[in-house]
Design an enzyme around this catalytic site. Structure first.
Site, mmCIF file in Angstrom:
data_model
loop_
_atom_site.group_PDB
_atom_site.id
_atom_site.type_symbol
_atom_site.label_atom_id
_atom_site.label_comp_id
_atom_site.label_asym_id
_atom_site.label_seq_id
_atom_site.Cartn_x
_atom_site.Cartn_y
_atom_site.Cartn_z
ATOM 1 N N HIS A 15 -5.042 -7.305 2.128
ATOM 2 C CA HIS A 15 -5.587 -7.235 0.774
ATOM 3 C C HIS A 15 -4.487 -7.391 -0.265
ATOM 4 O O HIS A 15 -3.311 -7.226 0.028
ATOM 5 C CB HIS A 15 -6.350 -5.930 0.520
ATOM 6 C CG HIS A 15 -5.537 -4.670 0.667
ATOM 7 N ND1 HIS A 15 -5.462 -3.977 1.851
ATOM 8 C CD2 HIS A 15 -4.775 -3.982 -0.208
ATOM 9 C CE1 HIS A 15 -4.688 -2.915 1.689
ATOM 10 N NE2 HIS A 15 -4.245 -2.894 0.442
ATOM 11 N N HIS B 109 0.285 -4.258 -5.313
ATOM 12 C CA HIS B 109 0.932 -4.515 -4.019
ATOM 13 C C HIS B 109 0.110 -5.491 -3.193
ATOM 14 O O HIS B 109 -1.026 -5.807 -3.528
ATOM 15 C CB HIS B 109 1.170 -3.217 -3.229
ATOM 16 C CG HIS B 109 -0.085 -2.497 -2.781
ATOM 17 N ND1 HIS B 109 -0.659 -1.478 -3.509
ATOM 18 C CD2 HIS B 109 -0.874 -2.652 -1.681
ATOM 19 C CE1 HIS B 109 -1.735 -1.029 -2.861
ATOM 20 N NE2 HIS B 109 -1.890 -1.738 -1.762
ATOM 21 N N GLU C 203 2.735 -3.314 1.438
ATOM 22 C CA GLU C 203 2.113 -2.328 2.322
ATOM 23 C C GLU C 203 1.929 -2.974 3.679
ATOM 24 O O GLU C 203 1.555 -4.150 3.759
ATOM 25 C CB GLU C 203 0.737 -1.930 1.737
ATOM 26 C CG GLU C 203 -0.035 -0.938 2.598
ATOM 27 C CD GLU C 203 -1.400 -0.559 1.986
ATOM 28 O OE1 GLU C 203 -1.904 -1.307 1.124
ATOM 29 O OE2 GLU C 203 -1.941 0.480 2.387
HETATM 30 CO CO CO Z 1 -3.308 -1.187 -0.264
#
Ligand code: CO
Length: 141
Positions: free
Chosen positions: A7, A79, A130
């Site tokens: 994502h 992020h 991440e």
């Molecule tokens: Co995230």
């Protein structure tokens, strides 16, 4: 090491407004808001054919994205999340190469109930990354 883009997370000042924009204007599949107290955020997932967008807004007084929204009051990309097959081995490889894992260096449970960790943006060209441990998905039909 990294697999799919899981994502892209966007910090937003108004979650309902942002969710409505993705649903009504962009015609995307938009989920319900989910509180993730362990990460100090409320999230809405936007499901796309090839990845997800995670709309984030602060939850509680010590939210890690409060400072980001102070600097970017209109919101902004916060992020990117890449999938890895083995997060502990990824953390070890990265740490040995000098990259910094944020926090105490141990994975936490992320918004999808899977282990995640964050890498220092200064080690990745100004981008907070991440990593999420996922089982590989079967090839799409
Ligand atoms: Co995230």
């Amino acid at each position: 090491m990294i697999g799919r883009l899981n994502h892209v997370a966007i910090a937003v000042p108004d979650l309902a407004k942002a969710a409505a924009k993705y649903r009504d204007l962009l015609g995307a599949e938009v989920g319900e808001p989910q509180a993730v107290p362990g990460h100090g955020v409320t999230v809405v997932f936007v499901t796309l054919a090839n990845t997800k967008i995670e709309l984030l807004t602060p939850l509680g007084d010590s939210s890690p994205i409060a400072g980001f929204l102070e600097k970017n009051p209109g919101g902004g990309i916060h992020h990117m999340c890449f999938e890895v097959p083995d997060i502990l081995s990824a953390a070890q490889t990265l740490t040995e190469a000098g990259a910094r894992v944020l926090g105490d260096g141990r994975p936490k449970t992320g918004a999808h109930g899977l282990p995640v960790l964050f890498l220092h943006p200064k080690d990745f060209d100004g981008t907070l990354i991440e990593l999420e441990e996922t089982r590989p998905l079967p090839p799409s039909a």
